[in-house]
Design an enzyme around this catalytic site. Structure first.
Site, mmCIF file in Angstrom:
data_model
loop_
_atom_site.group_PDB
_atom_site.id
_atom_site.type_symbol
_atom_site.label_atom_id
_atom_site.label_comp_id
_atom_site.label_asym_id
_atom_site.label_seq_id
_atom_site.Cartn_x
_atom_site.Cartn_y
_atom_site.Cartn_z
ATOM 1 N N GLN A 111 1.921 -6.046 -3.229
ATOM 2 C CA GLN A 111 2.362 -6.168 -1.828
ATOM 3 C C GLN A 111 3.668 -5.381 -1.632
ATOM 4 O OE1 GLN A 111 1.336 -9.511 -3.414
ATOM 5 N NE2 GLN A 111 -0.607 -8.580 -2.913
ATOM 6 N N ASP A 125 0.809 -1.219 0.000
ATOM 7 C CA ASP A 125 0.000 0.000 0.000
ATOM 8 C C ASP A 125 0.845 1.274 0.000
ATOM 9 O OD1 ASP A 125 -2.254 -1.647 0.112
ATOM 10 O OD2 ASP A 125 -2.204 -1.682 2.307
ATOM 11 N N GLY A 131 -4.610 -4.228 -3.762
ATOM 12 C CA GLY A 131 -5.604 -3.189 -4.047
ATOM 13 C C GLY A 131 -4.819 -1.965 -4.472
ATOM 14 N N HIS A 132 -4.829 -1.665 -5.758
ATOM 15 C CA HIS A 132 -4.034 -0.559 -6.292
ATOM 16 C C HIS A 132 -4.976 0.567 -6.722
ATOM 17 C CE1 HIS A 132 -0.480 -3.484 -7.228
ATOM 18 N NE2 HIS A 132 -0.798 -3.417 -5.958
ATOM 19 N N LYS A 177 1.798 2.122 -5.126
ATOM 20 C CA LYS A 177 2.292 1.547 -6.383
ATOM 21 C C LYS A 177 1.329 1.820 -7.538
ATOM 22 C CE LYS A 177 2.345 -2.452 -4.342
ATOM 23 N NZ LYS A 177 2.054 -2.042 -2.954
#
Ligand code: GDP
Ligand code: IMO
Ligand code: MG
Length: 431
Positions: free
Chosen positions: A226, A13, A40-41, A16
Site C-alpha cells: 500500500q 501502486d 498487487g506488486h 514497489k
C-alpha cells in the site's frame, strides 16, 4: 546495520514491486511486513509479467530469501495458489527461499465474506476495499480471536480455535448481513489440506531469522505494501487500509529494532493514482485523466479496477517524507509523462481561501482543499529506451531536479518502464 525499507509514498501502486525486484539482485533477504493480498506488486522480466500479492517481490532471485513476517495477514488460499504458480514457472525450487512467520495472522474465507458484505451494505458510503478480507482479519488480531500461522500445525487445538474464530463472524454474516455463513467442517478440512502444502515454508521464528541476517551483515530489504496515505493512523481515515503502511511498520511487523535501518526509500510515481474511495486533491477528471490512465496502464493489479489519476502532489509527498522519515526517493513511471506540453505539479493547497503547505489532519478538510499548481515544460521524446540520466531530455531532467529540490530529498533511482533494464541509477543502493 544494512536494512533498507522500501515504502509507498502515495496511495499505493507506486511501483514497489518493480523496485524490490530490481533491488533484490543486491539483497540477501526481502521481508514483507504488513498488509495482505490487497497488495498487487507487478514484476516484469524479459517481457514476462508476474503479479504477487503475498509472496515478497524478491522471489525471482533464487539466492534471495523471502520472508513473510508477523505483520502480514496471510490469506491461506491465495498464498498457496501463488506458490503453486511460481513453482510451475520453475521458481522456489528450494523451500528455504520462502519463509513464513508463525506469528502471521491467518486470513480465511469468512474474513473475505465479511469484508464484501460490509462494502455491499455500505452502498455509496463504501471504502472501496479490495474485498480481500483485510479489515476483518486485522480486527480478529486486535480482538485476540485470530488464528496464527503457527496454530495450523497443532491439530489438537486447531479445530477449537477455528470454531472460536468464526463464531462471531458467522453470526454477523447470517443474522445481520443475511448472507451465507462459512461451514466449520468444510473450512477445517480445507485448512488441513492447505497447511500440508505450506509446511515446508514454516519459519517458526522469522524475527530471529531477520535479526540474525542483519547481525551477520546480510543485506535486508523490507518491502512495504500500500502507501502512506492509506495508513490506518496517518492516512485519509476512514478511506485507508487496516494496517500501518508507513516505514515504522517495518520494525513492528518484522520484529526488529529501528536501529537496524540504514535507509528509507520512498517509492514515488511521477504523477499520482488512487484506487477506491476517498479524497484525492490533484485528481484529474475528464480526458486528461483518462489519457494518463491509458498510457500508464493504470488498472488495479489486484481488482482490475481503473485507478483514479492526477498530477504529482508535493504537499502529500512532503507529508510522506516526514511521517516515514524517507531518506531517498525512487521516481517511477517518468516515461508515462512523455508527450505532455505542460506538466503540472501541486506545490500547495488552498483551504478556505488561505494557502497551506502542510497536509490537513482532517479528512473533511482534505476533501475541500484546492491544489495550487506550478506548470513545468514537458517533453515529447519517448524515454523508455534511455539508460542513463544524462540521456534524458533536458525538460525531463529539469522535472526530476525540481522534485528533488522541492522535497529536499535525493532521487536515487528513476524508472522509465516496467522492465528491470528500464532503471536509471543515480546513486548505488547499499553504501
Ligand atoms: P506496486 O503495488 O507499488 O508494486 O505497483 P503495481 O505493480 O500495482 O503498479 C505499478 C505498475 O506500473 C505495474 O504494472 C508495473 O509493471 C508498472 N511500472 C513500474 N515501473 C514503471 C515505469 O517506470 N514505467 C511504466 N510505464 N510502468 C511501470
Ligand atoms: P499495493 O501494495 C492501492 C486500497 C483499496 C481501498 C483501501 C482499503 O499494490 O500498493 P483494503 O482492501 O486494504 O481494506 O482496502 O485501500 N488499497 C490499495 N490501493 N494499492 C494497494 O496495494 C492497495 N491495497 C489496498 O483500494 O481504497
Ligand atoms: Mg499494486
Amino acid at each position: 546495520m544494512s536494512g533498507i525499507i522500501v515504502v509507498g509514498s502515495q496511495w499505493g501502486d507506486e511501483g514497489k514491486g518493480k523496485v524490490v525486484d530490481v533491488f533484490s539482485a543486491q539483497a540477501d533477504y526481502v521481508v514483507r511486513y504488513q498488509g495482505g493480498a490487497n497488495a498487487g506488486h507487478t514484476l516484469v522480466v524479459n517481457g514476462v509479467k508476474t503479479v504477487l500479492h503475498l509472496v515478497p517481490s524478491g522471489i525471482l532471485h533464487s539466492k534471495t530469501v523471502c520472508v513473510i513476517a508477523a505483520g502480514v495477514v496471510l490469506d491461506i488460499e491465495e498464498v498457496v495458489s501463488e506458490i503453486r504458480a511460481l513453482r510451475e514457472a520453475g521458481l522456489i525450487a528450494n523451500s528455504e527461499q520462502l519463509r513464513i512467520s508463525d506469528q502471521c495472522t491467518v486470513l480465511l474465507s469468512h474474513h473475505r465474506k465479511l469484508d464484501q458484505a460490509r462494502e455491499k451494505a455500505a452502498g455509496h458510503e463504501k471504502i472501496g476495499t479490495t474485498g480481500r478480507g483485510i479489515g476483518p482479519a486485522y480486527e480478529d488480531r486486535a480482538s485476540r480471536q485470530a488464528i496464527l500461522f503457527g496454530d495450523l500445525f497443532d491439530q489438537t487445538t486447531l479445530k477449537d480455535k477455528l470454531k472460536a474464530s468464526i463464531v462471531e463472524t458467522n453470526f454477523l454474516l447470517k443474522e445481520y448481513y443475511k448472507t451465507e455463513p462459512v461451514e466449520l467442517e468444510e473450512l477445517y478440512k480445507r485448512l488441513l489440506e492447505l497447511t500440508e502444502e505450506l509446511a515446508p515454508y514454516r519459519a517458526k521464528d522469522a524475527s530471529m531469522l531477520v535479526h540474525k541476517a542483519l547481525k551477520g551483515g546480510k543485506k535486508v530489504l523490507f518491502e512495504g505494501a500500500q502507501g502512506t496515505m492509506l495508513d490506518l493512523l496517518h492516512g485519509s481515515y476512514p478511506f485507508v487500509t487496516s494496517s500501518s503502511t508507513i516505514s515504522g511498520s517495518a520494525c513492528i511487523g518484522s520484529g526488529i529494532g529501528p536501529n537496524s535501518v540504514q535507509k528509507i526509500i520512498g517509492i514515488t510515481k511521477a504523477y499520482t493514482t488512487r484506487v477506491g474511495s476517498g479524497p484525492f486533491p490533484t485528481e484529474i477528471h475528464g480526458p486528461l485523466g483518462e489519457r494518463i490512465r491509458i498510457e500508464g496502464h493504470e488498472f488495479g493489479a489486484t481488482t482490475g479496477r481503473p485507478r483514479r489519476c492526477g498530477w504529482l502532489d508535493l504537499v502529500a509527498m512532503k507529508y510522506a517524507i516526514r511521517v516515514n522519515g524517507i531518506t531517498n526517493l525512487a521516481l517511477m513511471k517518468l516515461d508515462v509523462l512523455s508527450g505532455h506540453e505542460k506538466i503540472e505539479v501541486c506545490t500547495s493547497y488552498k483551504l478556505d481561501g488561505q494557502e497551506i503547505k502542510d497536509m490537513p489532519t482532517s479528512t473533511a478538510d482534505l476533501v475541500r482543499v484546492e491544489p495550487v499548481y506550478r506548470a513545468l515544460t514537458g517533453w515529447n521524446d519517448d524515454i523508455t529506451q534511455v539508460r542513463s540520466i544524462q540521456d534524458l531530455p533536458q525538460a525531463a531532467r529539469d522535472y526530476i531536479q525540481f522534485i528533488g529540490n522541492e522535497l529536499a530529498t535525493p532521487i536515487d533511482v528513476v524508472s522509465v518502464g516496467p522492465g528491470r533494464e528500464q532503471t536509471l541509477w543515480i546513486k548505488p543502493l547499499f553504501n
